[in-house]
Design a protein around this motif. Structure first.
Motif, mmCIF file in Angstrom:
data_model
loop_
_atom_site.group_PDB
_atom_site.id
_atom_site.type_symbol
_atom_site.label_atom_id
_atom_site.label_comp_id
_atom_site.label_asym_id
_atom_site.label_seq_id
_atom_site.Cartn_x
_atom_site.Cartn_y
_atom_site.Cartn_z
ATOM 1 N N ASP A 4 0.925 -1.188 0.008
ATOM 2 C CA ASP A 4 0.004 -0.034 0.079
ATOM 3 C C ASP A 4 0.796 1.194 -0.043
ATOM 4 O O ASP A 4 2.019 1.374 0.284
ATOM 5 N N SER A 5 0.327 2.167 -0.118
ATOM 6 C CA SER A 5 1.097 3.504 -0.457
ATOM 7 C C SER A 5 0.217 4.751 -0.780
ATOM 8 O O SER A 5 -1.141 4.509 -0.893
ATOM 9 N N LEU A 55 -8.430 1.883 -4.971
ATOM 10 C CA LEU A 55 -7.938 3.288 -4.961
ATOM 11 C C LEU A 55 -8.863 4.168 -3.951
ATOM 12 O O LEU A 55 -10.128 4.015 -3.805
ATOM 13 N N LYS A 56 -8.415 5.029 -2.998
ATOM 14 C CA LYS A 56 -9.249 6.002 -2.330
ATOM 15 C C LYS A 56 -8.725 7.198 -2.111
ATOM 16 O O LYS A 56 -7.423 7.270 -2.137
ATOM 17 N N SER A 57 -9.357 8.367 -2.377
ATOM 18 C CA SER A 57 -8.939 9.759 -2.358
ATOM 19 C C SER A 57 -9.640 10.466 -1.473
ATOM 20 O O SER A 57 -10.650 10.417 -1.352
ATOM 21 N N ALA A 58 -8.957 11.601 -0.900
ATOM 22 C CA ALA A 58 -9.497 12.222 0.044
ATOM 23 C C ALA A 58 -9.104 13.776 -0.124
ATOM 24 O O ALA A 58 -8.043 13.900 -0.534
ATOM 25 N N PHE A 59 -10.033 14.698 0.180
ATOM 26 C CA PHE A 59 -9.913 15.974 0.010
ATOM 27 C C PHE A 59 -9.867 16.660 1.231
ATOM 28 O O PHE A 59 -11.067 16.789 2.101
ATOM 29 N N HIS A 91 -4.912 7.073 -1.994
ATOM 30 C CA HIS A 91 -4.223 5.926 -1.406
ATOM 31 C C HIS A 91 -4.276 4.568 -2.300
ATOM 32 O O HIS A 91 -5.550 4.563 -2.990
ATOM 33 N N ILE A 92 -3.393 4.109 -2.358
ATOM 34 C CA ILE A 92 -3.411 2.802 -3.271
ATOM 35 C C ILE A 92 -3.202 1.573 -2.405
ATOM 36 O O ILE A 92 -2.179 1.304 -1.605
ATOM 37 N N ARG A 93 -4.285 0.562 -2.353
ATOM 38 C CA ARG A 93 -4.125 -0.514 -1.555
ATOM 39 C C ARG A 93 -3.711 -1.661 -2.590
ATOM 40 O O ARG A 93 -4.342 -1.626 -3.651
ATOM 41 N N ASP A 94 -2.849 -2.453 -2.045
ATOM 42 C CA ASP A 94 -2.729 -3.805 -2.758
ATOM 43 C C ASP A 94 -2.332 -3.530 -4.037
ATOM 44 O O ASP A 94 -2.780 -3.904 -5.078
ATOM 45 N N LEU A 115 0.387 -4.614 -10.828
ATOM 46 C CA LEU A 115 1.471 -3.986 -11.893
ATOM 47 C C LEU A 115 0.696 -2.962 -12.701
ATOM 48 O O LEU A 115 1.239 -2.159 -13.349
ATOM 49 N N GLU A 116 -0.722 -3.106 -13.038
ATOM 50 C CA GLU A 116 -1.203 -2.350 -13.953
ATOM 51 C C GLU A 116 -1.691 -0.873 -13.330
ATOM 52 O O GLU A 116 -2.186 -0.126 -13.914
ATOM 53 N N ASP A 117 -1.290 -0.960 -12.040
ATOM 54 C CA ASP A 117 -1.292 0.599 -11.268
ATOM 55 C C ASP A 117 -0.481 1.466 -11.949
ATOM 56 O O ASP A 117 -0.275 2.612 -11.690
ATOM 57 N N SER A 118 0.867 0.985 -12.437
ATOM 58 C CA SER A 118 2.063 1.790 -12.924
ATOM 59 C C SER A 118 1.472 2.887 -13.746
ATOM 60 O O SER A 118 0.726 2.552 -14.872
ATOM 61 N N GLY A 119 2.174 3.997 -13.820
ATOM 62 C CA GLY A 119 1.828 4.895 -14.514
ATOM 63 C C GLY A 119 2.327 6.358 -13.783
ATOM 64 O O GLY A 119 2.828 6.366 -12.833
ATOM 65 N N THR A 120 1.700 7.265 -14.431
ATOM 66 C CA THR A 120 2.106 8.595 -13.873
ATOM 67 C C THR A 120 0.683 9.215 -13.215
ATOM 68 O O THR A 120 -0.172 9.355 -14.054
#
Lengths: 112, 110
Positions: B18-19, B59-63, B74-77, B80-85
């Motif tokens: 996670d990150s 994916l989870k986003s907060a404002f 937030h990216i959980r688990d 490979l397909e999450d790679s990108g900018t």
């Protein structure tokens, strides 16, 4: 289904020559339309947006202009290209102000 | 002018970890969006937020609803397909003019 089509896919143009990039959206009426520019390896810059046909608002001009001659068409152009115009141009549409954006495949432009 | 500062600029994750990515704003913003761009340049919209949080799969986003000066993705688990900018973009006047951050280049490795 909604589709967004950008043309051309890629262009190599000479400095000082004119440019016209196009974007058409099918399947939705009165979408909000947007143009973005991305230098190679860089971030995105919003250039223009249009809420309704015939009206275009400039965000960052970069010596470019935009027009919306039809509800489903958005054109980006300039009469004289600069080297700094090289990059990746993306068109996008959305419905309303709080909906997801859908992007076209982009146009890669190299000015030499 | 308004600035959007993204961090980190680059990130490598092992699959399954996670990150979190972050965007700080130099001024109060009305709304924020998150996008992902793949290696071919294709851009997809991930989230639009005017406040609070949104979640979509891993994916989870907060404002930040109080001072409206930052947003997180937030990216959980990670897969490979999450790679990108990943780009965030924020608007402080109306909802049509967005300023983009410099992006976070994410690479997920097996």
């Amino acid at each position: 289904a909604q589709t967004i089509h950008q043309w051309p896919v890629a262009e190599i143009k000479a400095v000082g020559s004119p440019l016209s990039l196009g974007c058409t959206i099918k399947g939705k009426s009165s979408p909000n339309l947007y143009w973005y520019w991305q230098a190679t390896g860089g971030t995105l810059q919003q250039l223009f947006y249009s809420i309704t046909v015939g009206q275009v608002e400039s965000v960052v001009q970069l010596n470019l202009s935009a027009s919306r001659p039809k509800d489903d068409q958005f054109i980006l152009s300039t009469e004289k290209l600069l080297l700094s115009h090289s990059g990746f141009y993306l068109c996008a549409w959305s419905l309303g102000t709080n909906s997801d954006y859908t992007f076209g495949s982009g146009t890669r432009l190299l000015v030499i | 002018g308004d600035q959007v500062e993204q961090s980190p600029s680059a990130l490598s994750l092992h699959e399954g970890t996670d990150s979190a990515l972050r965007c700080n704003f130099t001024t109060t913003m009305r709304s924020v969006q998150w996008f992902r761009q793949n290696s071919r340049g294709s851009l997809i919209s991930l989230f639009y937020l005017a406040s609070g949080t949104k979640e979509n799969g891993r994916l989870k986003s907060a404002f930040d609803s109080k001072e409206r000066r930052y947003s997180t993705l937030h990216i959980r688990d990670a897969q490979l397909e999450d790679s990108g900018t990943y780009f965030c973009a924020a608007a402080n006047t109306g909802n049509y003019k967005y300023v983009f951050g410099a992006g976070t280049r994410l690479k997920v490795i097996a």
